[in-house]
Design a protein around this motif. Structure first.
Motif, PDB file in Angstrom:
ATOM      1  N   GLY A 109       3.352  16.902  12.328  1.00 27.89           N
ATOM      2  CA  GLY A 109       2.077  16.286  12.681  1.00 27.89           C
ATOM      3  C   GLY A 109       1.827  16.333  14.176  1.00 27.89           C
ATOM      4  N   LEU A 133      -7.037  17.448  11.993  1.00 22.82           N
ATOM      5  CA  LEU A 133      -7.041  16.634  10.779  1.00 22.82           C
ATOM      6  C   LEU A 133      -5.695  16.673  10.063  1.00 22.82           C
ATOM      7  CD1 LEU A 133      -8.514  14.815   8.834  1.00 22.82           C
ATOM      8  CD2 LEU A 133      -9.319  16.824   7.621  1.00 22.82           C
ATOM      9  N   ILE A 134      -5.121  17.884   9.892  1.00 17.57           N
ATOM     10  CA  ILE A 134      -3.843  17.985   9.197  1.00 17.57           C
ATOM     11  C   ILE A 134      -2.741  17.312   9.996  1.00 17.57           C
ATOM     12  CG2 ILE A 134      -2.149  19.546   8.192  1.00 17.57           C
ATOM     13  CD1 ILE A 134      -4.880  19.463   6.796  1.00 17.57           C
ATOM     14  N   LEU A 137      -3.168  13.625   9.372  1.00 21.23           N
ATOM     15  CA  LEU A 137      -2.743  13.305   8.001  1.00 21.23           C
ATOM     16  C   LEU A 137      -1.218  13.292   7.882  1.00 21.23           C
ATOM     17  CD1 LEU A 137      -5.253  15.352   5.803  1.00 21.23           C
ATOM     18  CD2 LEU A 137      -5.061  12.863   5.941  1.00 21.23           C
ATOM     19  N   SER A 138      -0.562  14.237   8.532  1.00 22.18           N
ATOM     20  CA  SER A 138       0.903  14.280   8.485  1.00 22.18           C
ATOM     21  C   SER A 138       1.503  13.066   9.175  1.00 22.18           C
ATOM     22  CB  SER A 138       1.410  15.567   9.143  1.00 22.18           C
ATOM     23  OG  SER A 138       0.944  16.703   8.455  1.00 22.18           O
ATOM     24  N   VAL A 140       0.062  10.167   9.480  1.00 17.70           N
ATOM     25  CA  VAL A 140      -0.215   9.026   8.598  1.00 17.70           C
ATOM     26  C   VAL A 140       0.795   8.981   7.454  1.00 17.70           C
ATOM     27  CG1 VAL A 140      -1.869   8.078   6.944  1.00 17.70           C
ATOM     28  CG2 VAL A 140      -2.647   8.850   9.190  1.00 17.70           C
ATOM     29  N   LEU A 141       1.110  10.152   6.884  1.00 18.46           N
ATOM     30  CA  LEU A 141       2.118  10.194   5.816  1.00 18.46           C
ATOM     31  C   LEU A 141       3.451   9.650   6.317  1.00 18.46           C
ATOM     32  CD1 LEU A 141       3.188  11.113   3.026  1.00 18.46           C
ATOM     33  CD2 LEU A 141       3.685  13.337   4.079  1.00 18.46           C
ATOM     34  N   TYR A 179      -0.739  13.224  -0.414  1.00 17.42           N
ATOM     35  CA  TYR A 179      -0.918  13.944   0.853  1.00 17.42           C
ATOM     36  C   TYR A 179      -1.135  15.431   0.590  1.00 17.42           C
ATOM     37  CZ  TYR A 179       0.848  16.640   4.841  1.00 17.42           C
ATOM     38  OH  TYR A 179       1.018  17.580   5.830  1.00 17.42           O
ATOM     39  N   VAL A 182      -4.691  16.106  -0.736  1.00 19.16           N
ATOM     40  CA  VAL A 182      -5.734  16.023   0.285  1.00 19.16           C
ATOM     41  C   VAL A 182      -5.697  17.258   1.183  1.00 19.16           C
ATOM     42  CG1 VAL A 182      -6.542  14.727   2.296  1.00 19.16           C
ATOM     43  CG2 VAL A 182      -5.787  13.510   0.252  1.00 19.16           C
ATOM     44  N   VAL A 183      -4.493  17.670   1.587  1.00 17.78           N
ATOM     45  CA  VAL A 183      -4.348  18.860   2.427  1.00 17.78           C
ATOM     46  C   VAL A 183      -4.876  20.092   1.699  1.00 17.78           C
ATOM     47  CG1 VAL A 183      -2.651  20.425   3.454  1.00 17.78           C
ATOM     48  CG2 VAL A 183      -2.443  17.971   3.811  1.00 17.78           C
TER      49      VAL A 183
END
Length: 210
Positions: A109, A133-134, A137-138, A140-141, A179, A182-183
Motif C-alpha cells: 500500500g 486508490l489501490i 485500499l491496501s 485500509v486492509l 478487498y 473491490v480491487v
C-alpha cells in the motif's frame, strides 16, 4: 532490451486487467468457500500474491521506462516473497495469516501510494489515480486486520441450521476476500475505460537537430 513492439503489446491497461483478473479469482474462491480457515486463506492469498507479483515483474520489464522501474520491482518483490511464504503448508496458521497479510498490505500500500503520487507530480496520470486508490485500499486492509482480534470467537445458533462459531480468522479471510473483490471491480472498470493518450514530452531542439 525491450522492443517497441513488446512495449505496445503490454501496456498499463493490460496491467490493470491482469491484476483485476487475479483479484477476482481470489474473491470468488473466498466467497464461495465455506471454509474461511487460515490454510484456505493463505492458500488463496499465496496464489493471488504470486500472480500479482509476476504481473508487476512483467510490467517493470515491458511498461516502466528505464530508470523508473523501482516501484514495480519493489511491488513484485514484496508480493512474490509474501506469496512464497504463504505457500508453505506447515506455516499456514492463524498467526501467520494475520502477520503476513498485514505486512504485505501495509508495504505494498505504501509503495503503490508513494509511486502514484510521484507519477502524478511528474504528469504521468494514466495509472496515478489507480495507484492512489489501490494503495489506500491496501493500507485500509492492513489497518482493519490489525484491529481484528486473532483469538476472537463468538458462538451462535441459527434455528434449523445448528450451532456455529464466528472466529477472528473467519472475519480476516472474509475481509481479504472483500478487498480482492473491490480491487477487481475498480481495476476492471479502469482497464476497460477509454482514456486520453499521455502527452509526449517535447524533444529538445539540440536533439531534434541531430
Amino acid at each position: 532490451m525491450t522492443t517497441p513492439s513488446a512495449a505496445r503489446s503490454f501496456d498499463a491497461r493490460h496491467l490493470q486487467l491482469a491484476r483485476a483478473l487475479f483479484a477476482a479469482l481470489a474473491a470468488v474462491m473466498v466467497t464461495f468457500s465455506s471454509d474461511h480457515s487460515a490454510p484456505l486463506g493463505l492458500g488463496v492469498f499465496s496464489g493471488f500474491a504470486l500472480a500479482t507479483g509476476l504481473v508487476f515483474a512483467l510490467a517493470a520489464w515491458l511498461i516502466a521506462p528505464r530508470g523508473e522501474r523501482t516501484i514495480p520491482v519493489l511491488l513484485a518483490s514484496v508480493s512474490l516473497l509474501a506469496g512464497l511464504l504463504a505457500s508453505v503448508a506447515s506455516w499456514r496458521t492463524t498467526g501467520m495469516f494475520f502477520g503476513l497479510v498485514i505486512s504485505w498490505a501495509i508495504l505494498t500500500g505504501l509503495i503503490e501510494l508513494i509511486g502514484a503520487l510521484r507519477d502524478r507530480r511528474a504528469g504521468r496520470t494514466a495509472g496515478a489515480r489507480d495507484g492512489v486508490l489501490i494503495g489506500i485500499l491496501s493500507l485500509v486492509l492492513g489497518a482493519v486486520l490489525l484491529l481484528t482480534p486473532a483469538q476472537y470467537a463468538l458462538n451462535y445458533d441459527i434455528t434449523g441450521a445448528g450451532s456455529f462459531t464466528l472466529t477472528g480468522i473467519t472475519i480476516a479471510v472474509g475481509l481479504f476476500g472483500g478487498y480482492a473483490a473491490v480491487v477487481a471491480v475498480f481495476l476492471a472498470i479502469a482497464g476497460f475505460s477509454p482514456r486520453r493518450p499521455e502527452p509526449v514530452p517535447a524533444v529538445p531542439s539540440e536533439e531534434a537537430a541531430s
